[in-house]
Design an enzyme around this catalytic site. Structure first.
Site, mmCIF file in Angstrom:
data_model
loop_
_atom_site.group_PDB
_atom_site.id
_atom_site.type_symbol
_atom_site.label_atom_id
_atom_site.label_comp_id
_atom_site.label_asym_id
_atom_site.label_seq_id
_atom_site.Cartn_x
_atom_site.Cartn_y
_atom_site.Cartn_z
ATOM 1 N N ARG A 133 7.163 -33.910 15.154
ATOM 2 C CA ARG A 133 8.313 -33.072 15.079
ATOM 3 C C ARG A 133 7.785 -31.614 14.872
ATOM 4 O O ARG A 133 6.650 -31.468 14.845
ATOM 5 C CB ARG A 133 8.988 -33.414 13.661
ATOM 6 C CG ARG A 133 9.569 -34.865 13.673
ATOM 7 C CD ARG A 133 10.185 -34.927 12.024
ATOM 8 N NE ARG A 133 10.794 -36.283 12.237
ATOM 9 C CZ ARG A 133 10.348 -37.665 11.688
ATOM 10 N NH1 ARG A 133 8.808 -37.604 11.322
ATOM 11 N NH2 ARG A 133 10.868 -38.605 11.688
ATOM 12 N N LYS A 158 8.482 -36.632 7.755
ATOM 13 C CA LYS A 158 9.652 -36.589 7.119
ATOM 14 C C LYS A 158 9.790 -38.017 6.072
ATOM 15 O O LYS A 158 9.415 -38.893 6.323
ATOM 16 C CB LYS A 158 10.733 -36.737 8.201
ATOM 17 C CG LYS A 158 12.266 -36.896 7.736
ATOM 18 C CD LYS A 158 13.136 -36.727 9.143
ATOM 19 C CE LYS A 158 14.443 -36.524 8.638
ATOM 20 N NZ LYS A 158 15.566 -36.799 9.862
ATOM 21 N N HIS A 227 11.983 -30.629 20.150
ATOM 22 C CA HIS A 227 12.385 -31.827 19.974
ATOM 23 C C HIS A 227 12.720 -32.690 21.259
ATOM 24 O O HIS A 227 12.547 -33.863 21.202
ATOM 25 C CB HIS A 227 13.865 -31.949 19.037
ATOM 26 C CG HIS A 227 13.678 -33.009 17.932
ATOM 27 N ND1 HIS A 227 12.983 -33.316 16.992
ATOM 28 C CD2 HIS A 227 14.237 -34.607 18.137
ATOM 29 C CE1 HIS A 227 13.144 -34.350 16.375
ATOM 30 N NE2 HIS A 227 14.199 -34.962 16.931
ATOM 31 N N ARG A 230 9.566 -34.405 21.825
ATOM 32 C CA ARG A 230 9.872 -35.790 21.081
ATOM 33 C C ARG A 230 10.299 -36.997 21.656
ATOM 34 O O ARG A 230 9.947 -37.858 21.796
ATOM 35 C CB ARG A 230 10.070 -35.408 19.584
ATOM 36 C CG ARG A 230 10.049 -36.664 18.745
ATOM 37 C CD ARG A 230 10.481 -36.117 17.428
ATOM 38 N NE ARG A 230 10.733 -37.143 16.357
ATOM 39 C CZ ARG A 230 9.998 -37.978 15.805
ATOM 40 N NH1 ARG A 230 8.620 -37.632 15.740
ATOM 41 N NH2 ARG A 230 10.493 -38.788 14.842
ATOM 42 N N HIS A 253 10.041 -43.324 12.185
ATOM 43 C CA HIS A 253 11.442 -43.563 11.670
ATOM 44 C C HIS A 253 11.364 -44.546 10.699
ATOM 45 O O HIS A 253 10.915 -45.345 10.492
ATOM 46 C CB HIS A 253 12.053 -43.998 13.077
ATOM 47 C CG HIS A 253 12.382 -42.975 14.005
ATOM 48 N ND1 HIS A 253 12.847 -43.469 15.295
ATOM 49 C CD2 HIS A 253 12.478 -41.610 13.884
ATOM 50 C CE1 HIS A 253 13.265 -42.303 15.896
ATOM 51 N NE2 HIS A 253 12.923 -41.372 15.329
ATOM 52 N N TYR A 262 16.624 -45.057 22.671
ATOM 53 C CA TYR A 262 15.680 -44.886 23.682
ATOM 54 C C TYR A 262 16.064 -46.026 24.719
ATOM 55 O O TYR A 262 15.362 -45.930 25.983
ATOM 56 C CB TYR A 262 14.167 -44.783 23.278
ATOM 57 C CG TYR A 262 13.945 -43.660 22.238
ATOM 58 C CD1 TYR A 262 14.161 -42.446 23.064
ATOM 59 C CD2 TYR A 262 13.892 -43.652 21.184
ATOM 60 C CE1 TYR A 262 14.137 -41.197 22.195
ATOM 61 C CE2 TYR A 262 13.397 -42.595 20.158
ATOM 62 C CZ TYR A 262 13.711 -41.413 20.848
ATOM 63 O OH TYR A 262 13.607 -40.217 19.924
#
Length: 300
Positions: A133, A158, A227, A230, A253, A262
């Site tokens: 990120r 995150k 992003h 990414r 994630h 995806y």
């Protein structure tokens, strides 16, 4: 800062929220207080509703930004002031699911080759080569590179979670060349103070500009952001055969459902679906009658 906002700050610190989240929450509460023009303790459902409409209709903020404002107010009223009934007065805006932009491999190559300098090129290659990120890129340190294991350690991602991502030989060589030139000390991509390079994280604006300038020079007409690289990293991994669980771990994630997007972006998997129209025998269009186009005549 009011006594109540200081209580909120202490509670956020006590629960180990990230410094960025603390700043965002306090800013959002400050915006709300300025809007209502009275003490926060006196705010009611009408004040909250009018404020949310103001953010969406008048300021036209993105849904994600409005969610941050709502989350901050939820934390203030439900967690700090213990007014749990106000949670019902702070709904999140409806989410419109949109597929993210993804670049082709050829476009990624053009983007990297269009970097303004070695500093920008190293950033672009790291964004695409590791899928980090923007905030994680800013905080990368020289010591996070493990050339023996060919891994890059992403710390305090995150949710405060650390993870390792593979480091490609090409990216490692570029980072070595970059290091020999820049000689960063602590932070891999240091920022500046008063126009001079300093051992502190660079700002988000620097990352945005590096991507934006390269996309313009490469004449990529898609909307390209940090992003985007990414999303492109994850999509290209999936097309190359990586499974969703592995991609989830590499991206950091918390929920696998965030990674399943995806499936909808992989050109390889979508094109593998049978084309039903091709299996139906239909005649050509040469004998199909043409109706009036009903086009408005152009003015002379």
């Amino acid at each position: 800062m009011t006594t109540l906002m200081e209580r909120m700050r202490e509670e956020l610190v006590r629960l180990n929220f990230s410094p960025m989240t603390i700043r965002s929450y306090l800013h959002a509460v400050g915006v709300f207080q300025e809007y209502i023009g009275k003490p926060l303790e006196e705010a009611g459902p009408d004040d909250i509703r009018h404020h949310q409409v103001h953010l969406l209709e008048e300021r036209k903020l993105a849904r994600g930004t409005v969610v941050i404002h709502i989350s901050a107010l939820r934390f203030l009223y439900v967690r700090v002031l213990k007014r749990r009934e106000m949670k019902e007065d702070l709904p999140y805006p409806k989410y419109r699911k949109r597929l993210p932009v993804v670049l082709s491999r050829e476009e990624v190559g053009r983007l990297i080759d269009s970097a303004k300098n070695l500093f920008h090129r190293a950033m672009l290659m790291t964004l695409y080569g590791t899928g980090v990120r923007r905030s994680e890129l800013r905080r990368l340190q020289v010591g996070n590179i493990d050339s023996q294991r060919m891994m890059l350690r992403v710390e305090h991602g995150k949710g405060g979670i650390d993870r390792d991502v593979p480091l490609s030989p090409q990216l490692l060589e570029t980072l070595r060349e970059y290091w020999r030139w820049m000689r960063p000390k602590t932070y891999l991509f240091p920022g500046t103070v008063n126009g001079w390079r300093a051992d502190r994280p660079m700002t988000s604006k620097v990352v945005w500009e590096a991507v934006h300038d390269a996309a313009l020079k490469a004449e990529i007409r898609k909307r390209v952001t940090p992003h985007t690289l990414r999303h492109t990293y994850a999509t290209h991994l999936f097309e190359a055969g990586a499974d969703l669980r592995t991609i989830q771990v590499l991206l950091g994630h918390a929920d696998l459902s965030h990674t399943t997007v995806y499936l909808h972006l992989s050109q390889k998997h979508l094109q593998a679906v049978p084309n039903l129209l091709e299996q139906i025998p239909v005649s050509g269009t040469d004998r199909v009658p043409r109706s009036r186009k009903l086009c408005k005549p152009e003015s002379a």
